[in-house]
Scaffold this motif. Sequence first.
Motif, PDB file in Angstrom:
ATOM      1  N   ASP A  57       5.152  22.956  52.664  1.00 55.95           N
ATOM      2  CA  ASP A  57       6.029  21.825  52.334  1.00 55.95           C
ATOM      3  C   ASP A  57       7.343  22.004  53.078  1.00 55.95           C
ATOM      4  O   ASP A  57       8.224  22.736  52.650  1.00 55.95           O
ATOM      5  CB  ASP A  57       6.254  21.781  50.817  1.00 55.95           C
ATOM      6  N   SER A  58       7.474  21.364  54.225  1.00 56.14           N
ATOM      7  CA  SER A  58       8.660  21.521  55.052  1.00 56.14           C
ATOM      8  C   SER A  58       9.894  21.047  54.313  1.00 56.14           C
ATOM      9  O   SER A  58       9.856  20.067  53.562  1.00 56.14           O
ATOM     10  CB  SER A  58       8.495  20.729  56.347  1.00 56.14           C
ATOM     11  N   TYR A  59      10.996  21.733  54.540  1.00 60.48           N
ATOM     12  CA  TYR A  59      12.247  21.322  53.926  1.00 60.48           C
ATOM     13  C   TYR A  59      13.403  21.561  54.893  1.00 60.48           C
ATOM     14  O   TYR A  59      13.285  22.285  55.886  1.00 60.48           O
ATOM     15  CB  TYR A  59      12.486  22.059  52.603  1.00 60.48           C
ATOM     16  N   VAL A  60      14.519  20.930  54.590  1.00 62.73           N
ATOM     17  CA  VAL A  60      15.750  21.099  55.355  1.00 62.73           C
ATOM     18  C   VAL A  60      16.695  21.976  54.557  1.00 62.73           C
ATOM     19  O   VAL A  60      16.876  21.774  53.355  1.00 62.73           O
ATOM     20  CB  VAL A  60      16.419  19.737  55.634  1.00 62.73           C
ATOM     21  N   SER A  61      17.279  22.972  55.207  1.00 58.08           N
ATOM     22  CA  SER A  61      18.345  23.737  54.570  1.00 58.08           C
ATOM     23  C   SER A  61      19.685  23.238  55.101  1.00 58.08           C
ATOM     24  O   SER A  61      19.783  22.815  56.257  1.00 58.08           O
ATOM     25  CB  SER A  61      18.186  25.236  54.840  1.00 58.08           C
ATOM     26  N   ILE A  62      20.693  23.267  54.243  1.00 57.63           N
ATOM     27  CA  ILE A  62      22.043  22.835  54.619  1.00 57.63           C
ATOM     28  C   ILE A  62      23.016  23.921  54.200  1.00 57.63           C
ATOM     29  O   ILE A  62      22.936  24.447  53.081  1.00 57.63           O
ATOM     30  CB  ILE A  62      22.426  21.514  53.928  1.00 57.63           C
ATOM     31  N   ILE A  63      23.917  24.283  55.102  1.00 57.83           N
ATOM     32  CA  ILE A  63      24.990  25.207  54.760  1.00 57.83           C
ATOM     33  C   ILE A  63      26.289  24.442  54.929  1.00 57.83           C
ATOM     34  O   ILE A  63      26.657  24.061  56.047  1.00 57.83           O
ATOM     35  CB  ILE A  63      24.981  26.447  55.674  1.00 57.83           C
ATOM     36  N   GLY A  64      26.976  24.176  53.812  1.00 54.18           N
ATOM     37  CA  GLY A  64      28.180  23.360  53.923  1.00 54.18           C
ATOM     38  C   GLY A  64      28.854  23.085  52.601  1.00 54.18           C
ATOM     39  O   GLY A  64      28.620  23.774  51.608  1.00 54.18           O
ATOM     40  N   GLY A  65      29.680  22.051  52.602  1.00 56.20           N
ATOM     41  CA  GLY A  65      30.570  21.784  51.490  1.00 56.20           C
ATOM     42  C   GLY A  65      29.978  20.958  50.365  1.00 56.20           C
ATOM     43  O   GLY A  65      29.140  20.086  50.575  1.00 56.20           O
ATOM     44  N   ALA A  66      30.440  21.259  49.150  1.00 50.47           N
ATOM     45  CA  ALA A  66      30.143  20.455  47.957  1.00 50.47           C
ATOM     46  C   ALA A  66      31.440  20.356  47.171  1.00 50.47           C
ATOM     47  O   ALA A  66      32.037  21.378  46.837  1.00 50.47           O
ATOM     48  CB  ALA A  66      29.046  21.108  47.113  1.00 50.47           C
ATOM     49  N   ASN A  67      31.905  19.174  46.913  1.00 50.04           N
ATOM     50  CA  ASN A  67      33.181  19.037  46.216  1.00 50.04           C
ATOM     51  C   ASN A  67      33.266  17.744  45.413  1.00 50.04           C
ATOM     52  O   ASN A  67      32.324  16.938  45.385  1.00 50.04           O
ATOM     53  CB  ASN A  67      34.359  19.108  47.201  1.00 50.04           C
ATOM     54  N   ILE A  68      34.399  17.573  44.779  1.00 47.81           N
ATOM     55  CA  ILE A  68      34.687  16.347  44.039  1.00 47.81           C
ATOM     56  C   ILE A  68      35.560  15.452  44.910  1.00 47.81           C
ATOM     57  O   ILE A  68      36.564  15.892  45.462  1.00 47.81           O
ATOM     58  CB  ILE A  68      35.417  16.669  42.715  1.00 47.81           C
ATOM     59  N   ASP A  69      35.157  14.195  45.056  1.00 49.74           N
ATOM     60  CA  ASP A  69      35.929  13.209  45.806  1.00 49.74           C
ATOM     61  C   ASP A  69      36.724  12.343  44.835  1.00 49.74           C
ATOM     62  O   ASP A  69      36.164  11.789  43.877  1.00 49.74           O
ATOM     63  CB  ASP A  69      35.014  12.296  46.621  1.00 49.74           C
ATOM     64  N   ILE A  70      38.020  12.212  45.099  1.00 51.92           N
ATOM     65  CA  ILE A  70      38.860  11.283  44.345  1.00 51.92           C
ATOM     66  C   ILE A  70      39.409  10.282  45.355  1.00 51.92           C
ATOM     67  O   ILE A  70      40.113  10.656  46.297  1.00 51.92           O
ATOM     68  CB  ILE A  70      40.015  12.005  43.629  1.00 51.92           C
ATOM     69  N   GLN A  71      39.067   9.000  45.174  1.00 54.85           N
ATOM     70  CA  GLN A  71      39.440   7.968  46.140  1.00 54.85           C
ATOM     71  C   GLN A  71      40.301   6.891  45.503  1.00 54.85           C
ATOM     72  O   GLN A  71      40.041   6.458  44.370  1.00 54.85           O
ATOM     73  CB  GLN A  71      38.192   7.319  46.742  1.00 54.85           C
ATOM     74  N   GLY A  72      41.314   6.464  46.242  1.00 57.16           N
ATOM     75  CA  GLY A  72      42.159   5.367  45.797  1.00 57.16           C
ATOM     76  C   GLY A  72      41.922   4.125  46.643  1.00 57.16           C
ATOM     77  O   GLY A  72      41.925   4.195  47.877  1.00 57.16           O
ATOM     78  N   PHE A  73      41.697   2.989  45.980  1.00 55.82           N
ATOM     79  CA  PHE A  73      41.437   1.725  46.659  1.00 55.82           C
ATOM     80  C   PHE A  73      42.567   0.737  46.334  1.00 55.82           C
ATOM     81  O   PHE A  73      42.713   0.327  45.173  1.00 55.82           O
ATOM     82  CB  PHE A  73      40.114   1.106  46.180  1.00 55.82           C
ATOM     83  N   PRO A  74      43.395   0.321  47.302  1.00 55.61           N
ATOM     84  CA  PRO A  74      44.446  -0.658  47.011  1.00 55.61           C
ATOM     85  C   PRO A  74      43.846  -2.052  46.805  1.00 55.61           C
ATOM     86  O   PRO A  74      42.826  -2.397  47.402  1.00 55.61           O
ATOM     87  CB  PRO A  74      45.321  -0.614  48.269  1.00 55.61           C
ATOM     88  N   LYS A  75      44.483  -2.854  45.946  1.00 54.46           N
ATOM     89  CA  LYS A  75      43.993  -4.213  45.708  1.00 54.46           C
ATOM     90  C   LYS A  75      44.312  -5.140  46.871  1.00 54.46           C
ATOM     91  O   LYS A  75      43.601  -6.107  47.124  1.00 54.46           O
ATOM     92  CB  LYS A  75      44.589  -4.774  44.416  1.00 54.46           C
TER      93      LYS A  75
END
Length: 364
Positions: A57-75
Amino acid sequence: MTNREQEILEIIRKNPIISQNELSQILGITRSSVAVHITNLVKKGFLLGKGYIFRDDSYVSIIGGANIDIQGFPKSKLILKDSNVGAVKMSLGGVGRNIGENLVKLGIRTNLISVIGDDVYGGKILEESRLIGLGMQDSLILKGESTSTYLSILNEQGDMAVAISHMDIYDRMTVDFIKDKKHVIENSRLCVVDTNIPASVIEYVLTAHKTLDFFLDTVSTTKAKRVKDFIGYFHTVKTNKIETEVITGMPINDERDLENAADYLHRAGVKRVFITLGEEGVFYSDNTTRGRVRAKGTKVVNATGAGDAFIAALAYAYMNDLEIEESAKLGIAASIIAISHESTINPSMSIENINLKMEDILSC
């Protein structure tokens, strides 16, 4: 698959001839409990009967970032140095994690190796990964540390105006840690690397696994510098124009400059080059074919996850042995889906929807 089953499977991967008694001693459970878990792994198809033969069962490995995104959207129009009326949204992010979630949505088994804290944000990332089927059992979890956080302010067009990243925790990933994940990386068909992790770790991974193909997401102009000296170890590189200039040391002003930059990367050893150009599409090149693909006008709701979706689509194309032009079209189509939703990961991301979007992709 349960957490315990994942744990047992990883032990068996490292030692396929391990006995059930040895497993019970390592895990601190009874041998009969181990037998039940083994039976369940066989029933679910992860092991093919006695002898611990693994399913192919082929799979992809990833080495990298995992974080929380906080985004602000202006009206309305974003006004700098002032308080803007708008909305704030919190979601899971990180380049590696985002690529992983997109890949899972495309039906590709994926294992992410990252670093998180044992705080509430880290717990949320692990729980969500379990729910969507993104493997994170090989990630480093640090007690008393804060999970990486990315704070961004978008303008009225949905493009990032400014951002602050608190990602010091990634520096805690060491070469010694990644050495212990050798089996995870080597058994994958493809490994995607983002430049959030230390340069020493990236260099070790590339040089210690020379038979494996690696994909690079440069993440940012500053972090692209981390891989400049060993860029040739990557099979596929996805960069934007400015990041390409940083890596190659060559200014890019026209099509000929793009070709020269691609030639530089090919001479270094890179097999496939994708240079994203915003509204101008993407330039692609390998040793025999090069060109550009564009998309018809698309309303941008949130441009943050476009690059993550693009490289996930490239990985999907690689896993399915697609040619470079078709790969570029898949990447653009995935990006269109990504930017058309306010979340970094569009819930409707799928290979079926990507194929529908392919009708809007133009070859140049």
